[in-house]
Design a protein around this motif. Structure first.
Motif, PDB file in Angstrom:
ATOM      1  N   LEU A   1       0.792  -1.129   0.091  1.00 58.48           N
ATOM      2  CA  LEU A   1      -0.058  -0.002  -0.042  1.00 58.48           C
ATOM      3  C   LEU A   1       0.847   1.354   0.069  1.00 58.48           C
ATOM      4  N   SER A   2       2.087   1.141   0.091  1.00 64.03           N
ATOM      5  CA  SER A   2       2.862   2.350   0.044  1.00 64.03           C
ATOM      6  C   SER A   2       4.426   2.116  -0.792  1.00 64.03           C
ATOM      7  N   CYS A   3       4.832   3.010  -1.216  1.00 66.03           N
ATOM      8  CA  CYS A   3       6.055   3.029  -2.023  1.00 66.03           C
ATOM      9  C   CYS A   3       6.609   4.463  -2.025  1.00 66.03           C
ATOM     10  N   LYS A   4       7.431   4.902  -2.906  1.00 65.31           N
ATOM     11  CA  LYS A   4       8.233   6.107  -3.076  1.00 65.31           C
ATOM     12  C   LYS A   4       7.681   6.656  -4.222  1.00 65.31           C
ATOM     13  N   GLY A   5       7.416   7.866  -4.092  1.00 61.98           N
ATOM     14  CA  GLY A   5       6.809   8.886  -5.321  1.00 61.98           C
ATOM     15  C   GLY A   5       7.717  10.003  -5.256  1.00 61.98           C
ATOM     16  N   THR A   6       7.506  10.622  -6.690  1.00 62.45           N
ATOM     17  CA  THR A   6       8.531  11.839  -6.844  1.00 62.45           C
ATOM     18  C   THR A   6       7.491  12.941  -7.387  1.00 62.45           C
ATOM     19  N   VAL A   7       7.959  14.042  -6.827  1.00 59.48           N
ATOM     20  CA  VAL A   7       7.227  15.200  -6.951  1.00 59.48           C
ATOM     21  C   VAL A   7       7.692  15.930  -8.175  1.00 59.48           C
ATOM     22  N   THR A   8       6.620  16.207  -9.214  1.00 57.95           N
ATOM     23  CA  THR A   8       7.205  16.529 -10.455  1.00 57.95           C
ATOM     24  C   THR A   8       6.506  17.900 -11.130  1.00 57.95           C
ATOM     25  N   ILE A   9       7.111  18.840 -11.814  1.00 54.92           N
ATOM     26  CA  ILE A   9       6.355  19.797 -12.571  1.00 54.92           C
ATOM     27  C   ILE A   9       6.480  19.411 -14.027  1.00 54.92           C
ATOM     28  N   GLU A  10       5.276  19.679 -14.646  1.00 55.04           N
ATOM     29  CA  GLU A  10       5.057  19.251 -16.054  1.00 55.04           C
ATOM     30  C   GLU A  10       3.722  20.221 -16.290  1.00 55.04           C
ATOM     31  N   LYS A  11       3.866  20.273 -17.765  1.00 56.44           N
ATOM     32  CA  LYS A  11       2.735  20.990 -18.386  1.00 56.44           C
ATOM     33  C   LYS A  11       1.166  20.165 -18.058  1.00 56.44           C
ATOM     34  N   LEU A  12       0.402  20.742 -17.572  1.00 55.01           N
ATOM     35  CA  LEU A  12      -1.288  20.326 -17.395  1.00 55.01           C
ATOM     36  C   LEU A  12      -1.499  19.470 -18.432  1.00 55.01           C
ATOM     37  N   LYS A  13      -1.531  19.818 -19.842  1.00 54.70           N
ATOM     38  CA  LYS A  13      -1.584  19.027 -20.980  1.00 54.70           C
ATOM     39  C   LYS A  13      -0.904  17.823 -20.955  1.00 54.70           C
TER      40      LYS A  13
END
Length: 159
Positions: A51-63
């Motif tokens: 139920l858990s793992c690592k995630g990355t905070v990412t900035i991208e274009k909404l489209k």
């Protein structure tokens, strides 16, 4: 769309969440496969059975994040919490950009991440509904639901 708006992206079985930060960009929590398309349900996949793992905070274009899926601005907690000022939100965006953080299906998913940025409070109606439906579907709503709610609260406090 305004800076700090929560964006709900319909993925069919679940919704992915991102936060609008201006110029067509959003910040969001991406699961280990690098995709926001697996999002909420990725914790149940064969490659990630917990139920858990690592995630990355990412900035991208909404489209690019929406990738053809329908999306909408949905600040559904505005009646419950006051949105934080944009300079505070953007300060956290700068701090979080590119970080790897714990991803938890029920305690720290993309919706928890976005509500934290907007309100300073971490909530996920999607996770709450999942738990409620799980217990209703299995006929265990009564006392077990109270225990499950307490467990989710403990997970939130431990983060």
């Amino acid at each position: 769309m305004e800076i700090g708006d929560m964006i709900e992206i319909n993925r069919g079985e679940y919704n992915h969440w991102a936060l609008y930060i201006g110029n067509g960009d959003v910040i969001h929590l991406v699961t280990p496969d690098g995709s926001s398309k697996s999002g909420f349900w990725s914790a149940f996949s064969s490659s990630s059975p917990s139920l858990s793992c690592k995630g990355t905070v990412t900035i991208e274009k909404l489209k690019d994040v929406a990738a053809g899926s329908p999306y909408k601005t949905y600040n559904y907690l505005d009646n419950k919490y006051k949105p934080r000022p944009t300079d505070v939100i953007m300060g956290d965006v700068d701090k979080m950009r590119g970080r790897t953080i714990q991803y938890g299906l029920l305690g720290n998913n993309c919706e928890h991440f976005v509500t934290f940025l907007r309100y300073g409070k971490s909530e996920s109606q999607q996770a709450d509904d999942f738990m409620k439906n799980l217990f209703i579907g299995s006929g265990l709503l009564g006392g077990v639901a109270v225990v499950a709610t307490a467990a989710v609260a403990v997970i939130k406090v431990m983060k």
